[in-house]
Design a protein around this motif. Structure first.
Motif, short mmCIF file in Angstrom:
data_model
loop_
_atom_site.label_atom_id
_atom_site.label_comp_id
_atom_site.label_asym_id
_atom_site.label_seq_id
_atom_site.Cartn_x
_atom_site.Cartn_y
_atom_site.Cartn_z
N SER A 1 44.60 -14.50 -20.39
CA SER A 1 45.76 -14.36 -19.49
C SER A 1 46.40 -12.98 -19.67
CB SER A 1 46.78 -15.47 -19.76
OG SER A 1 47.46 -15.27 -20.99
N ALA A 2 46.40 -12.48 -20.91
CA ALA A 2 46.98 -11.14 -21.16
C ALA A 2 46.17 -10.06 -20.47
CB ALA A 2 47.04 -10.88 -22.67
N LEU A 3 44.84 -10.22 -20.43
CA LEU A 3 44.00 -9.24 -19.76
C LEU A 3 44.11 -9.33 -18.24
CD1 LEU A 3 40.79 -9.54 -21.99
CD2 LEU A 3 42.44 -7.67 -21.97
N THR A 4 44.42 -10.50 -17.73
CA THR A 4 44.53 -10.69 -16.27
C THR A 4 45.87 -10.22 -15.74
OG1 THR A 4 43.13 -12.66 -16.50
CG2 THR A 4 44.31 -12.40 -14.42
N LEU A 5 46.91 -10.35 -16.54
CA LEU A 5 48.27 -10.10 -16.07
C LEU A 5 48.50 -8.71 -15.48
CD1 LEU A 5 51.00 -11.46 -15.76
CD2 LEU A 5 51.61 -10.64 -18.05
N PRO A 6 47.96 -7.63 -16.05
CA PRO A 6 48.19 -6.31 -15.43
C PRO A 6 47.69 -6.22 -13.99
CG PRO A 6 47.37 -6.03 -17.66
CD PRO A 6 47.24 -7.49 -17.34
N TYR A 7 46.67 -7.01 -13.63
CA TYR A 7 46.12 -6.96 -12.28
C TYR A 7 46.95 -7.80 -11.30
CZ TYR A 7 42.18 -4.94 -14.77
OH TYR A 7 41.40 -4.14 -15.56
N VAL A 8 47.37 -8.98 -11.72
CA VAL A 8 48.16 -9.83 -10.81
C VAL A 8 49.65 -9.52 -10.88
CG1 VAL A 8 46.44 -11.68 -10.90
CG2 VAL A 8 48.33 -11.70 -12.53
N GLY A 9 50.09 -8.94 -12.01
CA GLY A 9 51.51 -8.67 -12.17
C GLY A 9 52.05 -7.61 -11.24
N ARG A 10 51.18 -6.69 -10.79
CA ARG A 10 51.63 -5.63 -9.88
C ARG A 10 52.00 -6.18 -8.50
NH1 ARG A 10 46.30 -1.99 -9.08
NH2 ARG A 10 45.99 -2.53 -11.27
N SER A 11 51.61 -7.43 -8.22
CA SER A 11 51.95 -8.03 -6.92
C SER A 11 53.45 -8.10 -6.69
CB SER A 11 51.34 -9.43 -6.81
OG SER A 11 51.86 -10.28 -7.83
N VAL A 12 54.24 -8.12 -7.77
CA VAL A 12 55.70 -8.17 -7.64
C VAL A 12 56.23 -6.92 -6.96
CG1 VAL A 12 57.86 -8.42 -8.93
CG2 VAL A 12 55.82 -9.62 -9.69
N ASP A 13 55.47 -5.82 -7.00
CA ASP A 13 55.88 -4.58 -6.33
C ASP A 13 55.59 -4.59 -4.84
OD1 ASP A 13 56.76 -3.41 -8.71
OD2 ASP A 13 54.77 -2.63 -9.18
N GLY B 1 45.18 -21.13 -17.35
CA GLY B 1 46.05 -21.19 -16.18
C GLY B 1 47.50 -21.41 -16.54
N LEU B 2 47.75 -22.27 -17.51
CA LEU B 2 49.13 -22.51 -17.94
C LEU B 2 49.75 -21.26 -18.54
CD1 LEU B 2 48.65 -26.02 -19.62
CD2 LEU B 2 49.93 -25.56 -17.51
N ARG B 3 48.97 -20.54 -19.33
CA ARG B 3 49.49 -19.32 -19.95
C ARG B 3 49.70 -18.21 -18.91
NH1 ARG B 3 52.08 -19.60 -24.16
NH2 ARG B 3 51.16 -17.97 -25.48
N LEU B 4 48.75 -18.07 -17.97
CA LEU B 4 48.87 -17.01 -16.97
C LEU B 4 50.02 -17.29 -16.01
CD1 LEU B 4 47.84 -14.44 -15.61
CD2 LEU B 4 46.25 -15.87 -14.29
N CYS B 5 50.09 -18.51 -15.49
CA CYS B 5 51.12 -18.82 -14.49
C CYS B 5 52.48 -19.06 -15.14
CB CYS B 5 50.71 -20.07 -13.69
SG CYS B 5 49.26 -19.83 -12.65
N GLY B 6 52.50 -19.73 -16.30
CA GLY B 6 53.77 -20.08 -16.93
C GLY B 6 54.33 -18.95 -17.76
N GLN B 7 53.75 -18.75 -18.95
CA GLN B 7 54.26 -17.70 -19.83
C GLN B 7 54.12 -16.33 -19.17
OE1 GLN B 7 51.91 -16.19 -22.94
NE2 GLN B 7 53.61 -15.80 -24.33
N GLY B 8 53.05 -16.12 -18.39
CA GLY B 8 52.81 -14.82 -17.81
C GLY B 8 53.62 -14.53 -16.57
#
Length: 404
Positions: A61-73, A110-117
């Motif tokens: 989830s930590a490796l995925t977050l930089p790719y999906v996290g930019r969607s907030v922009d 999925g829980l870590r990516l969607c929830g904590q992430g």
């Protein structure tokens, strides 16, 4: 504007960021770990097996977050929230219906990516972007969602598990997300926040708007990240190995569990205090103080073995977490601007997730090598001392940049 007036005028958006943080609890370690015993018993897993699955899922989830996290922009917060809440509900259902080890790993991921992430990332990023003149206060309100979840969710899960079984508890969790969290947050986020003319006039120009590439090429970004992620590394490690700790000290699990109330209280108090201080002095100036409570707590835990040490340590961890979460939430947009904050913060947050995943495994390996636990905790304290000095230098460097 008084604090009460600020809360009243911005209740819609403050409530949205707070509730996003609250419902992220379904993907946090303190909630997921409550099913650990049932998963081990049903699927024949050892503590090490389950811990390895959880660590790999969290790292994924930590490796995925930089790719999906930019969607907030690039997308409205309402749309991001809708997708993330739906995803979190589906992964709660995956946990409720899991039938194999690989499915456990998928549910963890999925829980870590969607929830904590993403839920946490969206809550803090939105609060930091919506408010400039009162950013510290806004982030401090959002951060209060985390101790709320820590106080309520474990008890609710235990009650539901006793009534419907652990699978039934996860099914109810999915229903709460779909039938409560989703419609409430869609209503709250249906209108974007538009700053008033007075607020716009009072805000200092943000100056340079860094891109993610520019921020990642700045050595200060990495040094600050290594410092502000210490609470995630240390806190998660101690909580994960709490059984070993209480056996070592001759305490009881009930005693240590009761100290979580002090931790939650510390988070709330620190968050409410630090928010106005950030608005008054800036996050840059307060940066060196973020690790001081944790440093003292680690020295107490390493050198004082009476039961009172558990309560002192947890209270100081709570203060440090409340201080750190609020400060970091305001710090990144303050120094790098808000235009690309989703992309920048997604990298910073993925580093925090990585730290929380790596800590339990590293310390478990040292325990297996018979390295004294007190020595390990002292090492954590010395790490904090070193990075208090580093953060002091970084604070001066950022402030010099702002003045130039």
């Amino acid at each position: 504007m008084t604090y009460i007036a600020f809360l009243r005028e911005n209740a819609r958006w403050l409530s949205a960021s707070y509730l996003l943080a609250v419902f992220s609890g379904f993907g946090q370690t303190f909630f997921i770990s409550l099913s650990g015993g049932d998963l081990r018993a049903e699927f024949g897993l050892s503590h090490g097996d389950l811990g390895l699955l959880y660590m790999l899922a969290t790292l994924g989830s930590a490796l995925t977050l930089p790719y999906v996290g930019r969607s907030v922009d690039h997308f409205p917060v309402q749309r991001i929230a809708a997708v993330v809440i739906t995803g979190l509900a589906l992964f709660c259902l995956a946990m409720a219906t899991t039938f194999s080890v690989w499915m456990i790993a998928l549910a963890f991921y999925g829980l870590r990516l969607c929830g904590q992430g993403m839920m946490t990332h969206t809550a803090i990023t939105a609060a930091g972007r919506w408010f400039s003149a009162r950013r510290g206060r806004a982030v401090s309100i959002a951060v209060l969602g985390f101790p709320t979840a820590e106080a309520l969710f474990p008890l609710c899960f235990v009650v539901l598990s006793n009534a419907f079984g652990w699978r039934g508890a996860w099914t109810v969790s999915a229903l709460v997300l779909a039938l409560v969290a989703l419609p409430v947050l869609m209503m709250l986020l249906s209108r974007d926040r538009i700053p008033s003319a007075a607020e716009v006039a009072s805000v200092k120009p943000e100056g340079r708007q860094w891109t993610r590439k520019e921020a990642l090429s700045d050595p200060r970004f990495w040094l600050v990240s290594c410092g502000v992620n210490a609470p995630a590394f240390i806190g998660t490690t101690i909580f994960f190995h709490q059984v070993y700790l209480v056996e070592l000290r001759g305490w009881t699990l009930e005693l240590f569990a009761s100290s979580f109330l002090l931790m939650a209280t510390g988070v709330v108090c620190a968050s409410l205090v630090i928010g106005p201080l950030i608005d008054r002095f800036s996050a840059r100036q307060l940066l060196p103080f973020t690790l001081m409570p944790l440093t003292v707590g680690c020295f107490v835990l390493a050198n004082y073995h009476a039961p009172a040490a558990a309560f002192i340590f947890m209270a100081l961890v709570g203060i440090s977490n409340g201080f750190n979460s609020t400060l970091v939430g305001a710090f990144w947009p303050e120094v790098y601007g808000t235009r690309h904050m989703g992309a920048i913060r997604s990298v910073a947050f993925s580093m925090m997730v990585f730290a929380s995943a790596a800590g339990p495994g590293l310390i478990g390996w040292l325990i297996d090598l018979n390295v004294p636990f007190d020595r390990q905790v002292t090492g954590m304290a010395l790490y904090c001392v070193a990075f208090i000095a580093v953060l002091t230098l970084m604070s001066r460097a950022y402030r010099s940049n702002a003045l130039s």
